[in-house]
Design an enzyme around this catalytic site. Structure first.
Site, PDB file in Angstrom:
ATOM      1  N   GLU A   4       0.828  -1.204   0.000  1.00 18.20           N
ATOM      2  CA  GLU A   4       0.000   0.000   0.000  1.00 18.20           C
ATOM      3  C   GLU A   4       0.867   1.261   0.000  1.00 18.20           C
ATOM      4  O   GLU A   4       0.537   2.252  -0.668  1.00 18.20           O
ATOM      5  CB  GLU A   4      -0.924  -0.002   1.212  1.00 18.20           C
ATOM      6  CG  GLU A   4      -1.990  -1.087   1.162  1.00 18.20           C
ATOM      7  CD  GLU A   4      -2.860  -1.084   2.401  1.00 18.20           C
ATOM      8  OE1 GLU A   4      -3.965  -0.544   2.339  1.00 18.20           O
ATOM      9  OE2 GLU A   4      -2.404  -1.608   3.448  1.00 18.20           O
TER      10      GLU A   4
ATOM     11  N   GLU B 144      -4.304  -9.291   3.416  1.00 27.85           N
ATOM     12  CA  GLU B 144      -4.989  -9.023   4.685  1.00 27.85           C
ATOM     13  C   GLU B 144      -6.205  -9.895   4.951  1.00 27.85           C
ATOM     14  O   GLU B 144      -6.572 -10.114   6.116  1.00 27.85           O
ATOM     15  CB  GLU B 144      -5.397  -7.538   4.759  1.00 27.85           C
ATOM     16  CG  GLU B 144      -4.251  -6.575   5.031  1.00 27.85           C
ATOM     17  CD  GLU B 144      -3.544  -6.105   3.767  1.00 27.85           C
ATOM     18  OE1 GLU B 144      -2.842  -5.086   3.832  1.00 27.85           O
ATOM     19  OE2 GLU B 144      -3.687  -6.759   2.701  1.00 27.85           O
TER      20      GLU B 144
END
Length: 266
Positions: free
Chosen positions: A124, A144
């Site tokens: 990210e 995730e």
């Protein structure tokens, strides 16, 4: 937090490039933990960027990871288990989002020099940077969902960079993307041998540093003009809910216990 001259007080190291002081290096410096992002990382990175933006000498920034194995393995999962009620979970998500926004909105050009693993928050962070240079050994992933969560920033930005379907593949299945694939799908703009990555990043940063700073800042602002910051509130709210689910608790416990999770959809 380290200073621009390299004095160390945390795992984020800030240094001027010895060959070009217009270029600043932000190094996640915890190789023993694959440069995992602890709770202090997020405000530390924002503070470092703010200091560099206020320093007239700095014209470009390179973010990288110490060691050869990882840019960053992502958020420190153990610290997730320490988050208490929904208020703490929401504050943590907001802290992360503010940091990604600080990278995106910085008037300085920010290059990610990705050496090794860029997992979860590491991937990210690369998405938040303006340009991504990857070593041939780089691996990107947003896994995730394996701990009952989603990449709050990545789910907003990855679709415009790599497309919706690649985002879903990486998010739903934890698909790992090698450097060649990252280049092909637009997650990286250049790939270099590992032993050349730093020099290549320096050379590109120096080229950017030589451009008119107001023009660079204005161009960056215009390119990012379509970005909807209101999405952050929706992502933060959704992640706060996920953080409070039994599946998230199970995923985190399973990760820490080094066992497969058993998810029940609640």
């Amino acid at each position: 937090m380290s200073t621009r001259n390299g004095t160390t007080a945390s795992t984020l190291r800030v240094e001027a490039d010895p060959a070009d002081e217009r270029v600043a290096w932000l190094t996640m410096d915890d190789p023993a933990r694959l440069n995992a992002m602890g709770r202090r990382f997020w405000p530390d990175l924002r503070d470092a960027l703010a200091r560099l933006e206020a320093d007239a000498r700095t014209r470009a920034v390179v973010i990288t990871g110490a060691g050869e194995k990882a840019f960053s393995a992502g958020g420190d999962i153990a610290s997730f288990a320490e988050l208490g009620d929904a208020t703490a979970k929401r504050a943590f998500q907001q802290d992360c989002m503010r940091t990604f926004a600080a990278v995106e909105e910085s008037p300085l050009p920010v290059i990610a020099a990705v050496n090794g693993f860029a997992m979860g928050g590491g991937c990210e962070l690369a998405l938040a940077c303006d340009v991504v240079l990857a070593s041939e050994t780089a691996t990107f992933a947003m896994p995730e969902t394996a701990v009952g969560l989603v990449p709050g920033f990545g789910v907003l930005r990855a679709p415009s960079v790599i497309g919706r379907h690649w985002t879903k593949l990486m998010m739903f299945a934890g698909e790992r993307v090698d450097a060649a694939t990252a280049l092909r799908i637009g997650l990286a703009q250049q790939v270099h041998p590992a032993d050349e990555l730093r020099d290549r990043a320096r050379a590109l940063a120096s080229r950017m540093a030589g451009a008119a700073p107001l023009a660079v800042a204005t161009g960056k602002n215009l390119v990012n003009a379509h970005v909807d910051r209101g999405e952050f509130d929706h992502s933060t709210a959704a992640l706060t809910v996920l953080h409070s689910t039994a599946d998230a608790a199970e995923g985190i416990a399973a990760f820490l216990g080094k066992r497969p999770p058993t998810f029940e959809g609640r």
